[in-house]
Design a protein around this motif. Structure first.
Motif, PDB file in Angstrom:
ATOM      1  N   VAL A  42      -0.388  -5.957   5.013  1.00  0.00           N
ATOM      2  CA  VAL A  42       0.093  -5.693   6.371  1.00  0.00           C
ATOM      3  C   VAL A  42      -0.861  -4.748   7.104  1.00  0.00           C
ATOM      4  O   VAL A  42      -1.111  -4.899   8.307  1.00  0.00           O
ATOM      5  CB  VAL A  42       1.510  -5.090   6.328  1.00  0.00           C
ATOM      6  N   ALA A  43      -1.407  -3.761   6.396  1.00  0.00           N
ATOM      7  CA  ALA A  43      -2.300  -2.786   7.025  1.00  0.00           C
ATOM      8  C   ALA A  43      -3.705  -3.333   7.252  1.00  0.00           C
ATOM      9  O   ALA A  43      -4.487  -2.740   8.013  1.00  0.00           O
ATOM     10  CB  ALA A  43      -2.369  -1.524   6.172  1.00  0.00           C
ATOM     11  N   GLY A  44      -4.043  -4.436   6.587  1.00  0.00           N
ATOM     12  CA  GLY A  44      -5.373  -5.013   6.762  1.00  0.00           C
ATOM     13  C   GLY A  44      -6.459  -4.294   6.001  1.00  0.00           C
ATOM     14  O   GLY A  44      -7.616  -4.250   6.439  1.00  0.00           O
ATOM     15  N   VAL A  45      -6.114  -3.718   4.839  1.00  0.00           N
ATOM     16  CA  VAL A  45      -7.107  -3.069   3.988  1.00  0.00           C
ATOM     17  C   VAL A  45      -7.037  -3.704   2.611  1.00  0.00           C
ATOM     18  O   VAL A  45      -6.061  -4.391   2.272  1.00  0.00           O
ATOM     19  CB  VAL A  45      -6.868  -1.547   3.886  1.00  0.00           C
ATOM     20  N   SER A  46      -8.051  -3.478   1.816  1.00  0.00           N
ATOM     21  CA  SER A  46      -8.046  -4.055   0.477  1.00  0.00           C
ATOM     22  C   SER A  46      -7.054  -3.317  -0.418  1.00  0.00           C
ATOM     23  O   SER A  46      -6.773  -2.131  -0.210  1.00  0.00           O
ATOM     24  CB  SER A  46      -9.447  -3.984  -0.142  1.00  0.00           C
ATOM     25  N   VAL A  47      -6.530  -4.032  -1.403  1.00  0.00           N
ATOM     26  CA  VAL A  47      -5.589  -3.420  -2.338  1.00  0.00           C
ATOM     27  C   VAL A  47      -6.266  -2.268  -3.090  1.00  0.00           C
ATOM     28  O   VAL A  47      -5.673  -1.212  -3.294  1.00  0.00           O
ATOM     29  CB  VAL A  47      -5.050  -4.462  -3.335  1.00  0.00           C
ATOM     30  N   ALA A  48      -7.513  -2.470  -3.464  1.00  0.00           N
ATOM     31  CA  ALA A  48      -8.230  -1.430  -4.211  1.00  0.00           C
ATOM     32  C   ALA A  48      -8.398  -0.167  -3.364  1.00  0.00           C
ATOM     33  O   ALA A  48      -8.237   0.949  -3.856  1.00  0.00           O
ATOM     34  CB  ALA A  48      -9.595  -1.953  -4.657  1.00  0.00           C
ATOM     35  N   TYR A  49      -8.707  -0.366  -2.079  1.00  0.00           N
ATOM     36  CA  TYR A  49      -8.899   0.793  -1.198  1.00  0.00           C
ATOM     37  C   TYR A  49      -7.586   1.549  -1.025  1.00  0.00           C
ATOM     38  O   TYR A  49      -7.550   2.780  -1.133  1.00  0.00           O
ATOM     39  CB  TYR A  49      -9.417   0.345   0.163  1.00  0.00           C
ATOM     40  N   TYR A  50      -6.491   0.806  -0.775  1.00  0.00           N
ATOM     41  CA  TYR A  50      -5.211   1.489  -0.599  1.00  0.00           C
ATOM     42  C   TYR A  50      -4.780   2.185  -1.886  1.00  0.00           C
ATOM     43  O   TYR A  50      -4.254   3.305  -1.855  1.00  0.00           O
ATOM     44  CB  TYR A  50      -4.113   0.518  -0.154  1.00  0.00           C
ATOM     45  N   THR A  51      -5.011   1.553  -3.023  1.00  0.00           N
ATOM     46  CA  THR A  51      -4.633   2.160  -4.305  1.00  0.00           C
ATOM     47  C   THR A  51      -5.370   3.474  -4.519  1.00  0.00           C
ATOM     48  O   THR A  51      -4.779   4.472  -4.950  1.00  0.00           O
ATOM     49  CB  THR A  51      -4.929   1.199  -5.463  1.00  0.00           C
ATOM     50  N   ARG A  52      -6.670   3.494  -4.191  1.00  0.00           N
ATOM     51  CA  ARG A  52      -7.427   4.746  -4.333  1.00  0.00           C
ATOM     52  C   ARG A  52      -6.858   5.824  -3.415  1.00  0.00           C
ATOM     53  O   ARG A  52      -6.741   6.990  -3.809  1.00  0.00           O
ATOM     54  CB  ARG A  52      -8.903   4.503  -4.005  1.00  0.00           C
ATOM     55  N   LEU A  53      -6.477   5.437  -2.194  1.00  0.00           N
ATOM     56  CA  LEU A  53      -5.919   6.404  -1.260  1.00  0.00           C
ATOM     57  C   LEU A  53      -4.608   6.959  -1.790  1.00  0.00           C
ATOM     58  O   LEU A  53      -4.381   8.178  -1.787  1.00  0.00           O
ATOM     59  CB  LEU A  53      -5.698   5.750   0.107  1.00  0.00           C
ATOM     60  N   GLU A  54      -3.732   6.100  -2.273  1.00  0.00           N
ATOM     61  CA  GLU A  54      -2.433   6.556  -2.757  1.00  0.00           C
ATOM     62  C   GLU A  54      -2.568   7.410  -4.001  1.00  0.00           C
ATOM     63  O   GLU A  54      -1.717   8.264  -4.270  1.00  0.00           O
ATOM     64  CB  GLU A  54      -1.515   5.356  -3.027  1.00  0.00           C
ATOM     65  N   GLN A  55      -3.631   7.198  -4.751  1.00  0.00           N
ATOM     66  CA  GLN A  55      -3.871   8.004  -5.948  1.00  0.00           C
ATOM     67  C   GLN A  55      -4.643   9.281  -5.642  1.00  0.00           C
ATOM     68  O   GLN A  55      -4.989  10.027  -6.553  1.00  0.00           O
ATOM     69  CB  GLN A  55      -4.631   7.168  -6.982  1.00  0.00           C
ATOM     70  N   GLY A  56      -4.894   9.526  -4.353  1.00  0.00           N
ATOM     71  CA  GLY A  56      -5.589  10.739  -3.970  1.00  0.00           C
ATOM     72  C   GLY A  56      -7.085  10.669  -4.128  1.00  0.00           C
ATOM     73  O   GLY A  56      -7.765  11.706  -4.147  1.00  0.00           O
ATOM     74  N   ARG A  57      -7.623   9.454  -4.226  1.00  0.00           N
ATOM     75  CA  ARG A  57      -9.069   9.286  -4.416  1.00  0.00           C
ATOM     76  C   ARG A  57      -9.733   8.645  -3.207  1.00  0.00           C
ATOM     77  O   ARG A  57     -10.869   8.185  -3.297  1.00  0.00           O
ATOM     78  CB  ARG A  57      -9.327   8.442  -5.667  1.00  0.00           C
ATOM     79  N   GLY A  58      -9.020   8.618  -2.089  1.00  0.00           N
ATOM     80  CA  GLY A  58      -9.578   7.997  -0.884  1.00  0.00           C
ATOM     81  C   GLY A  58     -10.371   8.996  -0.068  1.00  0.00           C
ATOM     82  O   GLY A  58      -9.858   9.605   0.879  1.00  0.00           O
ATOM     83  N   GLN A  59     -11.622   9.196  -0.438  1.00  0.00           N
ATOM     84  CA  GLN A  59     -12.450  10.187   0.240  1.00  0.00           C
ATOM     85  C   GLN A  59     -12.887   9.676   1.618  1.00  0.00           C
ATOM     86  O   GLN A  59     -13.201   8.499   1.783  1.00  0.00           O
ATOM     87  CB  GLN A  59     -13.692  10.510  -0.609  1.00  0.00           C
ATOM     88  N   ASN A  60     -12.898  10.580   2.597  1.00  0.00           N
ATOM     89  CA  ASN A  60     -13.418  10.275   3.934  1.00  0.00           C
ATOM     90  C   ASN A  60     -12.721   9.074   4.573  1.00  0.00           C
ATOM     91  O   ASN A  60     -13.356   8.224   5.202  1.00  0.00           O
ATOM     92  CB  ASN A  60     -14.932  10.016   3.870  1.00  0.00           C
ATOM     93  N   VAL A  61     -11.421   8.992   4.390  1.00  0.00           N
ATOM     94  CA  VAL A  61     -10.682   7.894   5.001  1.00  0.00           C
ATOM     95  C   VAL A  61     -10.728   8.046   6.518  1.00  0.00           C
ATOM     96  O   VAL A  61     -10.633   9.146   7.060  1.00  0.00           O
ATOM     97  CB  VAL A  61      -9.225   7.865   4.488  1.00  0.00           C
TER      98      VAL A  61
END
Length: 296
Positions: A42-61
């Protein structure tokens, strides 16, 4: 698990696939709400990218990605702001969390001049920094409390008289926790805030449950129903004004609809308060009514 992870998971849990225009798939769902892959779609991002963000690893989002995720999660204004604070720490207030808070003399004079309007100043962590005589008559004597107990969250959850005062205590408690959660997003490393949250979590099951929900609100106005021990039921409008010089300080006021029974009750309360003070029209000296908050 980071605060960002918990917040995103709690927001996903509120939504069903059909809420965002998706058809449920995959049979029996092990957890409530949207799956990560559904939100990413729905957000139009990759699953891997969102997973990294939710795990606190989404640097420079980027701001655009956060806005897309906020749209997908149906976040309101306060929740959206909270998400940006958690995901982009560089945008948090640069004021140190342990900096003592002082109320400017002009603000104290403003409170004193509001002889018929209960008013107080809230600071970081919902510390009560200053108040006027009518506020004492309406909400209780903050000055009788030890300085470390002059905190609205502590009073709502752990002071029996404050719990009895609010007719809709559940609503008041939810608002307080949601506002405290917003403060935690601004100052995640504040040891005094962590101490307060720890004490409330240990002593209040209601607080623990509300805190675990990760709800965020920045409620600036509303109607409060009070059960005053002297004048009885009151229906009052509550307005919150953020001070421009220090946005961690807010002036909270209460007033009644003109001509209402609550307005008459406030008038009586004001007259009794002045009589008790000796009949003068000037508020009590600032000493004992003004707090400097910086340590808990």
């Amino acid at each position: 698990m980071t605060e960002l992870s918990e917040f995103l998971r709690s927001r996903r849990a509120r939504l069903r696939p059909e809420d965002v225009g998706l058809t449920p798939f995959g049979g029996r769902r092990r957890v409530p709400g949207l799956r990560r892959e559904e939100l990413a779609q729905v957000a139009g991002v990759s699953v891997a990218y969102y997973t990294r963000l939710e795990q606190g690893r989404g640097q420079n989002v980027s701001t655009s990605v956060l806005d897309a995720i906020a749209d997908a999660l149906r976040l309101d204004t306060a929740e959206r702001h909270h998400l940006h604070k958690l995901a982009r720490p560089e945008n948090r207030p640069r004021r140190p969390a342990d900096r003592p808070q002082r109320v400017r003399p002009a603000v104290r004079h403003l409170l004193d001049s509001m002889e018929n309007v209960p008013a107080h100043v809230l600071g970081r962590r919902l510390d009560i920094l200053a108040w006027n005589r009518m506020n004492t008559a309406l909400l209780g004597d903050f000055g009788a409390l030890p300085p470390q107990r002059r905190n609205m969250a502590w009073m709502v959850f752990l002071d029996p008289a404050t719990r009895e005062l609010y007719a809709d205590w559940d609503g008041k408690a939810a608002d307080i926790v949601a506002l405290l959660r917003s403060h935690a997003g601004c100052y995640p490393d504040d040891p005094a805030l962590a101490s307060l949250i720890g004490e409330l979590s240990m002593k209040s099951p209601e607080f623990r449950k509300l805190w675990a929900a990760h709800d965020v609100r920045d409620k600036c106005f509303g109607i409060k129903e009070l059960r005053h021990p002297v004048v009885g039921p009151l229906t009052l409008a509550c307005e919150t004004l953020v001070l421009p010089v220090d946005q961690d300080q807010r002036v909270v006021t209460y007033h009644a609809e003109p001509g209402s029974a609550s307005a008459e009750s406030l008038r009586l309360l004001a007259s009794w308060t002045l009589e008790a003070a000796g009949g003068g029209g000037t508020a009590a000296p600032a000493e004992g009514r003004d707090a400097v908050a910086g340590e808990r």
